[in-house]
Every structure is written in C-alpha cells, then in structure tokens.
Design an enzyme around this catalytic site. Structure first.
Site, short mmCIF file in Angstrom:
data_model
loop_
_atom_site.label_atom_id
_atom_site.label_comp_id
_atom_site.label_asym_id
_atom_site.label_seq_id
_atom_site.Cartn_x
_atom_site.Cartn_y
_atom_site.Cartn_z
N GLY A 11 -13.00 5.97 -8.29
CA GLY A 11 -12.43 4.45 -8.36
C GLY A 11 -13.60 3.84 -9.31
O GLY A 11 -14.74 4.15 -8.83
N GLY A 115 -18.17 8.85 -5.73
CA GLY A 115 -17.94 8.36 -4.22
C GLY A 115 -18.06 10.17 -3.78
O GLY A 115 -18.12 11.12 -4.58
N THR A 138 -19.96 3.72 -4.26
CA THR A 138 -18.36 3.23 -3.83
C THR A 138 -18.71 1.85 -3.00
O THR A 138 -19.62 1.67 -2.37
CB THR A 138 -17.82 4.22 -2.71
OG1 THR A 138 -16.72 3.75 -2.02
CG2 THR A 138 -19.07 4.95 -1.61
N ASP A 140 -16.96 1.05 -0.39
CA ASP A 140 -16.70 1.28 0.84
C ASP A 140 -17.66 1.63 1.73
O ASP A 140 -17.93 1.85 2.73
CB ASP A 140 -15.83 2.71 1.05
CG ASP A 140 -14.60 2.53 0.30
OD1 ASP A 140 -13.97 1.61 0.10
OD2 ASP A 140 -14.05 3.56 0.00
N ARG A 175 -3.40 -22.20 11.71
CA ARG A 175 -2.50 -20.94 11.40
C ARG A 175 -3.58 -19.75 11.89
O ARG A 175 -4.67 -20.33 11.98
CB ARG A 175 -2.25 -20.71 10.00
CG ARG A 175 -1.16 -21.62 9.73
CD ARG A 175 -0.61 -21.26 8.11
NE ARG A 175 0.43 -22.09 7.60
CZ ARG A 175 0.63 -22.26 6.47
NH1 ARG A 175 -0.31 -21.90 5.58
NH2 ARG A 175 1.83 -23.13 6.18
N MET A 182 -10.58 -3.62 2.11
CA MET A 182 -10.54 -2.23 1.63
C MET A 182 -11.72 -1.59 2.58
O MET A 182 -11.99 -2.13 3.33
CB MET A 182 -10.97 -2.03 0.22
CG MET A 182 -9.51 -2.04 -0.80
SD MET A 182 -10.13 -1.77 -2.51
CE MET A 182 -8.56 -1.66 -3.19
O1 F6P Z 1 -12.91 4.04 -2.48
C1 F6P Z 1 -12.70 2.69 -2.91
C2 F6P Z 1 -11.25 2.32 -2.70
O2 F6P Z 1 -11.34 0.80 -3.42
C3 F6P Z 1 -10.87 2.16 -1.44
O3 F6P Z 1 -11.46 1.07 -0.60
C4 F6P Z 1 -9.55 1.99 -1.34
O4 F6P Z 1 -8.53 2.32 -0.18
C5 F6P Z 1 -9.17 2.87 -2.60
O5 F6P Z 1 -10.50 3.14 -3.32
C6 F6P Z 1 -7.99 2.42 -3.56
O6 F6P Z 1 -7.79 3.22 -4.53
P1 F6P Z 1 -6.97 2.86 -5.76
O7 F6P Z 1 -7.78 2.08 -6.88
O8 F6P Z 1 -6.62 4.21 -6.11
O9 F6P Z 1 -5.68 2.39 -5.40
#
Ligand code: F6P
Length: 363
Positions: A11, A115, A138, A140, A175, A182
């Site tokens: 990604g 990644g 990444t 993440d 609320r 992510m």
């Molecule tokens: O690894 C990066 C990430 O954005 C994650 O946080 C997320 O789960 C995933 O990729 C989403 O992937 P895609 O763009 O394929 O939906």
C-alpha cells in the site's frame, strides 16, 4: 556502482516520493550512477514498459507529494502471481522471470521500498542471488528492527486531528464517538493518536478488551460529570475470547482486510450501555496526502542511506532508525518477528496513568 533500480510495493504511504527523490539525487549526484524506476511494484519487472530511467528531472518537485510516482501493487508477489490461463485465474510462481529480468538489467542493487510483505519478497529474491536493499515503509509502524517506519507520523497526525474534531461533537451532544483506525495487527496508530488526542478509551490488538470494562469507563465518566467519551479503536482490536473483524478474507495473493470492529463496539455501547454513539472509520485518509516534515526527513534519510549501502557493497539488508541514527540491519533480523505495541512499555503505562482505559480493567 553503475546502475540501481527502485520499486515501491504494498500500500502507499506518505513519504514514498521523498525516498525515491533522495535515492535518485544521491545516486546521480554523489555516485554518477544510473537509476531505473520500476512501475507498480515487482509487476513492472514482468510488464512491457515497466522499467524506465529515473532522472533528476523525473524527481523534481515530488518531495511534498503523497502516493508514489512509481505506482504500487499490493497483490504483486512474483512467487505467487495471479494470472489468467485458459480463461481461468491461477496462481503461478513467476519469480524465475523476475530474476531473469533483474539479471538482464545488470543492477548493482534493487532498492525495495515496502512493508513486511514486500520486504519478505525482497528477502526471498536475495536468497536467490538478487542484490537488494530494503527501505521500511508503512503507516502501521509494525516492522521490527527500526524504531519507526516512514508514513507513521503522517498517519498519527491525521488520526489525532480526527479525534480533536470528534471531541467537539461528542461534547456538544453528550455522545460517545468511536473512531476506527488502521494498523493491521499492531495498535501503534490507535495508541499514539489516542494519547495525543486525549481519547478516553483505546482498544488495540495487543490488549484484548472486555465490552463491560469499556461500558464501565463510559458510565464512570458520566457519573463524574463528563457525559461524553472518545474511543480510539484499532481495526485489529478484538474482545477477550473473540475474533478480529474482517471486511474481506485473505488468500494466496490478497492479505485479509480488517475492518468493522468500530461498528461492533459502537452498537454494543448504544444498546447495552444505553448511550448515544456514533462511529467514524478514518480509513485511507490516514494514508493519503502530503507527508509531515518528520516523514519527509526520515524518508529522505532512508533513501540516501539505501544508496550509500549499495555503494558500500551491502546487500540483503534494510535501512533502519536506531537511537536516532540510520543504520542497516539484515533483512532476516527485520522480518524475524513483527513489531507490536509493548503492553508493559511506557506508552501503555503512560496512557493508564492518565486514566485512559484499554478495556482490560477489572470491575
Ligand atoms: O498496511 C497499511 C494499511 O493501510 C493497513 O493499516 C490497512 O489494514 C491496510 O493497509 C488497508 O489495505 P488496502 O489499502 O488494501 O485496503
């Protein structure tokens, strides 16, 4: 060093273009080395026109841009490539073709920016004799051996701003606002943005939660005159004894897509705790747009360091940040175990000190 190539896989993440720019500028200006760009991850090595010269002109003005000028593909694994044969979709090992293509290019090294999935492919190609240098990317932040990956800082900035914005509605309407973030199986984005944004509850994959503990926290706040709450929920969070929530199952070529736990938590709070709740899924807004100055700085250092590593004759390694210095470490070391939030570390402890709940608190 005469010729290198660079590709971006998996990604996209903010800072990819900064890596590409730094690698090209360093290679051309410092080492008079030719640079090739490869389109759409490893796919470009198999597609006609997928390899092209990356000149100084081609990287001009790309530093602040999100995405990647090379394109990325998160289903482009040459060891398990999805192709159509006789009208049917089949999975083939195309690694021999990729290796042949790389050999024909006579590269000193292939710089692979990606990644853990992409870096694993790089490591496997290295095992087949391909000279590679990895660059950890990444949002993440789940790659071991480096203190931080580029892309993460931009993601937590976006996530923190989202929490700030949700606060106003939460407070005005009394609320509960749930924000799903992510991070795959790592809770770094939710933890960092949750603390930076002043969330009341943070749910992360590393700490399975109890629905009741979450409700108790919300009710305690109401009883204390705070009739609103903010929850930062990592997409990979799961209840004790329960499963993660997926939008799509994975297979040989697709990684499973997490998503939906925010809605599950939100519905429980509204139905069982009896508090009006709204759920926001921040999604790809965390990955898009211009990188922060920190990510530009880190990505630029990684890109230049990757080229310096090639010049020193290194291969099979990944650039990494340790104690504020960019070093290189073996890809095997980086990929041995995934990085996860240290549940006893000072980040989680600090959050607990501040009264933030993780959903594992006893009654
Ligand atoms: O690894 C990066 C990430 O954005 C994650 O946080 C997320 O789960 C995933 O990729 C989403 O992937 P895609 O763009 O394929 O939906």
């Amino acid at each position: 060093m005469n010729k290198i190539a660079i590709l971006t896989g998996g990604g996209d993440a903010p800072g990819l273009n900064a890596v590409i720019r730094a690698a090209v500028k360093t290679a051309v200006q410092e080492y008079d080395c030719e640079v090739l760009g490869i389109r759409d991850g490893f796919e470009g090595l198999l597609d006609e026109g997928g390899v092209f010269p990356l000149t100084l002109e081609a990287v001009r003005g790309i530093l602040p841009k999100g995405g990647t000028i090379l394109g990325a593909a998160n289903r482009g694994n040459p060891f398990a490539r999805r192709v159509i044969r006789d009208g049917k979709e089949v999975i083939e090992d195309a690694s021999a073709d990729v290796i042949t293509c790389i050999e024909a290019l006579e590269l000193d090294a292939l710089i692979v920016v990606g990644g853990d999935g992409t870096l694993r492919i790089a490591r496997d190609l290295y095992a087949h004799g391909v000279p590679v240098i990895g660059v950890p990317k990444t949002i993440d932040n789940d790659i071991n051996g480096t203190e931080v990956t580029f892309g993460f800082d931009t993601a937590i900035n976006m996530a923190t701003e989202a929490i700030d914005r949700l606060h106003t509605t939460a407070e005005a309407h009394h609320r509960v606002m749930v924000l799903e973030l992510m991070g795959r199986d790592a809770g770094f984005i939710a933890l960092h943005a949750g603390v930076a944004g002043g969330a009341d509850v943070i749910l992360i994959p590393e700490i399975p939660f109890n629905f009741d503990a979450v409700c108790r926290k919300i009710h305690r706040r109401i009883a204390g005159g705070r009739p609103f709450s903010i929850l930062a929920v990592a997409e990979g969070a799961r209840p004790v004894g329960g499963q993660q929530v997926f939008r799509r199952a994975g297979d040989e070529t697709f990684v499973a897509r997490l998503g939906g736990i925010g809605q599950v938590v939100g519905m429980f709070i509204e139905k069982t705790c009896g508090v009006e709740t709204r759920v926001t899924v921040l999604g790809h807004l965390q990955r898009g747009g211009s990188p922060t100055p920190f990510d530009r700085w880190l990505a630029t250092r990684y890109g230049a360091a990757a080229v310096r590593a090639v010049a020193k004759g290194k291969s099979g390694c990944m650039v990494a940040l340790r104690e504020s210095k960019v070093i290189d470490i073996p890809l095997d070391e980086a990929l041995a175990v995934p990085k996860r939030v240290d549940v006893t570390g000072d980040g989680v402890l600090t959050a607990r000190n501040l009264g933030i709940a993780f959903g594992d608190e006893p009654a």
